[in-house]
Design a protein around this motif. Sequence first.
Motif, PDB file in Angstrom:
ATOM      1  N   GLU A  44     -18.455  40.877  62.808  1.00 19.94           N
ATOM      2  CA  GLU A  44     -17.584  41.715  61.980  1.00 19.94           C
ATOM      3  C   GLU A  44     -17.263  43.027  62.681  1.00 19.94           C
ATOM      4  O   GLU A  44     -16.116  43.492  62.670  1.00 19.94           O
ATOM      5  CB  GLU A  44     -18.261  41.999  60.636  1.00 19.94           C
ATOM      6  CG  GLU A  44     -17.411  42.848  59.699  1.00 19.94           C
ATOM      7  CD  GLU A  44     -18.119  43.174  58.385  1.00 19.94           C
ATOM      8  OE1 GLU A  44     -17.541  43.928  57.583  1.00 19.94           O
ATOM      9  OE2 GLU A  44     -19.258  42.681  58.181  1.00 19.94           O
ATOM     10  N   LEU A  45     -18.281  43.643  63.310  1.00 23.26           N
ATOM     11  CA  LEU A  45     -18.066  44.907  64.010  1.00 23.26           C
ATOM     12  C   LEU A  45     -17.142  44.705  65.209  1.00 23.26           C
ATOM     13  O   LEU A  45     -16.229  45.509  65.446  1.00 23.26           O
ATOM     14  CB  LEU A  45     -19.400  45.492  64.471  1.00 23.26           C
ATOM     15  CG  LEU A  45     -19.305  46.806  65.256  1.00 23.26           C
ATOM     16  CD1 LEU A  45     -18.688  47.899  64.381  1.00 23.26           C
ATOM     17  CD2 LEU A  45     -20.672  47.232  65.759  1.00 23.26           C
ATOM     18  N   PHE A  46     -17.374  43.647  65.977  1.00 21.19           N
ATOM     19  CA  PHE A  46     -16.522  43.373  67.139  1.00 21.19           C
ATOM     20  C   PHE A  46     -15.068  43.215  66.704  1.00 21.19           C
ATOM     21  O   PHE A  46     -14.159  43.804  67.291  1.00 21.19           O
ATOM     22  CB  PHE A  46     -17.017  42.118  67.866  1.00 21.19           C
ATOM     23  CG  PHE A  46     -16.206  41.769  69.086  1.00 21.19           C
ATOM     24  CD1 PHE A  46     -16.576  42.259  70.327  1.00 21.19           C
ATOM     25  CD2 PHE A  46     -15.075  40.960  68.995  1.00 21.19           C
ATOM     26  CE1 PHE A  46     -15.834  41.949  71.467  1.00 21.19           C
ATOM     27  CE2 PHE A  46     -14.316  40.649  70.115  1.00 21.19           C
ATOM     28  CZ  PHE A  46     -14.701  41.153  71.360  1.00 21.19           C
ATOM     29  N   GLU A  47     -14.848  42.414  65.682  1.00 26.78           N
ATOM     30  CA  GLU A  47     -13.474  42.138  65.243  1.00 26.78           C
ATOM     31  C   GLU A  47     -12.833  43.356  64.598  1.00 26.78           C
ATOM     32  O   GLU A  47     -11.607  43.529  64.678  1.00 26.78           O
ATOM     33  CB  GLU A  47     -13.476  40.950  64.280  1.00 26.78           C
ATOM     34  CG  GLU A  47     -13.870  39.641  64.961  1.00 26.78           C
ATOM     35  CD  GLU A  47     -13.683  38.415  64.089  1.00 26.78           C
ATOM     36  OE1 GLU A  47     -13.420  37.340  64.635  1.00 26.78           O
ATOM     37  OE2 GLU A  47     -13.790  38.567  62.844  1.00 26.78           O
ATOM     38  N   LYS A  48     -13.623  44.205  63.980  1.00 27.36           N
ATOM     39  CA  LYS A  48     -13.083  45.431  63.390  1.00 27.36           C
ATOM     40  C   LYS A  48     -12.482  46.331  64.460  1.00 27.36           C
ATOM     41  O   LYS A  48     -11.462  47.003  64.228  1.00 27.36           O
ATOM     42  CB  LYS A  48     -14.193  46.182  62.645  1.00 27.36           C
ATOM     43  CG  LYS A  48     -13.729  47.476  61.989  1.00 27.36           C
ATOM     44  CD  LYS A  48     -14.848  48.123  61.196  1.00 27.36           C
ATOM     45  CE  LYS A  48     -14.373  49.381  60.499  1.00 27.36           C
ATOM     46  NZ  LYS A  48     -15.452  50.012  59.694  1.00 27.36           N
ATOM     47  N   CYS A  49     -13.108  46.343  65.634  1.00 23.26           N
ATOM     48  CA  CYS A  49     -12.666  47.233  66.710  1.00 23.26           C
ATOM     49  C   CYS A  49     -11.689  46.571  67.674  1.00 23.26           C
ATOM     50  O   CYS A  49     -10.733  47.212  68.129  1.00 23.26           O
ATOM     51  CB  CYS A  49     -13.873  47.741  67.496  1.00 23.26           C
ATOM     52  SG  CYS A  49     -14.992  48.767  66.524  1.00 23.26           S
ATOM     53  N   PHE A  50     -11.908  45.308  67.997  1.00 16.93           N
ATOM     54  CA  PHE A  50     -11.148  44.667  69.069  1.00 16.93           C
ATOM     55  C   PHE A  50     -10.187  43.578  68.607  1.00 16.93           C
ATOM     56  O   PHE A  50      -9.415  43.063  69.413  1.00 16.93           O
ATOM     57  CB  PHE A  50     -12.115  44.067  70.097  1.00 16.93           C
ATOM     58  CG  PHE A  50     -13.039  45.076  70.720  1.00 16.93           C
ATOM     59  CD1 PHE A  50     -12.545  46.103  71.510  1.00 16.93           C
ATOM     60  CD2 PHE A  50     -14.412  45.005  70.496  1.00 16.93           C
ATOM     61  CE1 PHE A  50     -13.397  47.037  72.079  1.00 16.93           C
ATOM     62  CE2 PHE A  50     -15.268  45.927  71.063  1.00 16.93           C
ATOM     63  CZ  PHE A  50     -14.765  46.953  71.860  1.00 16.93           C
ATOM     64  N   GLY A  51     -10.236  43.221  67.344  1.00 17.00           N
ATOM     65  CA  GLY A  51      -9.359  42.165  66.862  1.00 17.00           C
ATOM     66  C   GLY A  51     -10.103  40.855  66.676  1.00 17.00           C
ATOM     67  O   GLY A  51     -11.246  40.701  67.092  1.00 17.00           O
TER      68      GLY A  51
END
Length: 418
Positions: free
Chosen positions: A392-399
Amino acid sequence: MNGSYKRWFAALMVIVAVMLAGAALVVGPSAGVVRADDEEGGATTKKQSKDESSKTGKKDGASKSGGKSKSSDRKTISVGNKMDMSPVPADEKLEKKLLKELGAGFKVKRTPHYSILYDTNEEDLAAFSHAIERTYRGCGKFCLSLGIEVLIPERKMIAYFFNEFADYGKMKESLGAGKPDPNNTGFYLPKNNYSYFYNFRNTPEFKRAREDAEKRLADLGKQFRDSKDAAARKSLQSQMNDARRIINRTDSFGGGVTEETLQHEVAHQVLWNIGFHNPKEFVANPRWFAEGIAQLFEPVSEGGAGNMGLVNRERLKNYQAVADADRLIPLKDFVSTAEPFMRGDAGGLAYPQSWALAHYLVRVKRKETKAYVELILKRPKGYKTSPEEELELFEKCFGKADKKWEKKWKSWMKSVRP
């Protein structure tokens, strides 16, 4: 180049590479002589060390530096847009305690940002000291280039530098940090925030490699001077350059695979201590990100700071081999857990993949990388990670970490050249 020479050169390169390779992030006697040597400012007496406050206007030797952090009383690592390399105070009580534990023969050398506990000769110590301070500078410049506010360490960091592999190995085993291996020249241990290295230059194999190269260079030089044939002289010159390369790789920590190891492990330690990584909880920092970023500092330095701006040729080669074989771990799985780094093939798979991902992000998605770091830093002490939260954190920042994202990343990596 004749066959015997090729075999000689290949054998020497293998000896040097094996002796220099290896690194790991590991999840009554005399107290010695305390030295207070500032690598950039020369020798400093104990009295001068205590009097640092009168020179800087700060208590306990704290240096003048950039403005205060908005969220901390500690000083930021920048003065305007420049890196602040002012010395930080040592923890003398801790130094004495650690020296007593080590026993006779050990001393302390103080660089601007490190207390080094060592029993090596002064020449090897000087090379080691220069290398760790250069890496410190590189870490700070990297953070500033991303616009990330990081802090000057409150006290000098601790590094052990053992002259003998046997002593290094005993220390590693006592810490429960894994089985000692001569090919593993150092490691950083987050649980006590110390780094440990041994003097690879002191091993018989390393000394023999250098001696053989020096003898070979002298013999080739004589043949070159005696020869009148242009083609033969050209071949001899090439062989002499190869021998010099061997000597240069063994000359100091400023070259070869060992500098890569040193810069990788010191980068881990520095980035934790200046606040790029979350210092409150080790597992709050995604393993792929911590390892990927550290590998940016591995390329052999040619200047005053670790060359994090260079392409890591060895990691690129390994990444390309894995990508060509279609063995890359699916992105969603890779960024969600540390499991890939627990496998036996981590060195040939997880590490090059994490380097390639970090290499891409800090060049193509710099603002997103900064946001990712800042959100990780907000994780509290005692934080317990989960694959769902990491994704979730990765996708929040990088897509969204889908096939489209992976395809774009892999396509960009195909354009990377050593």
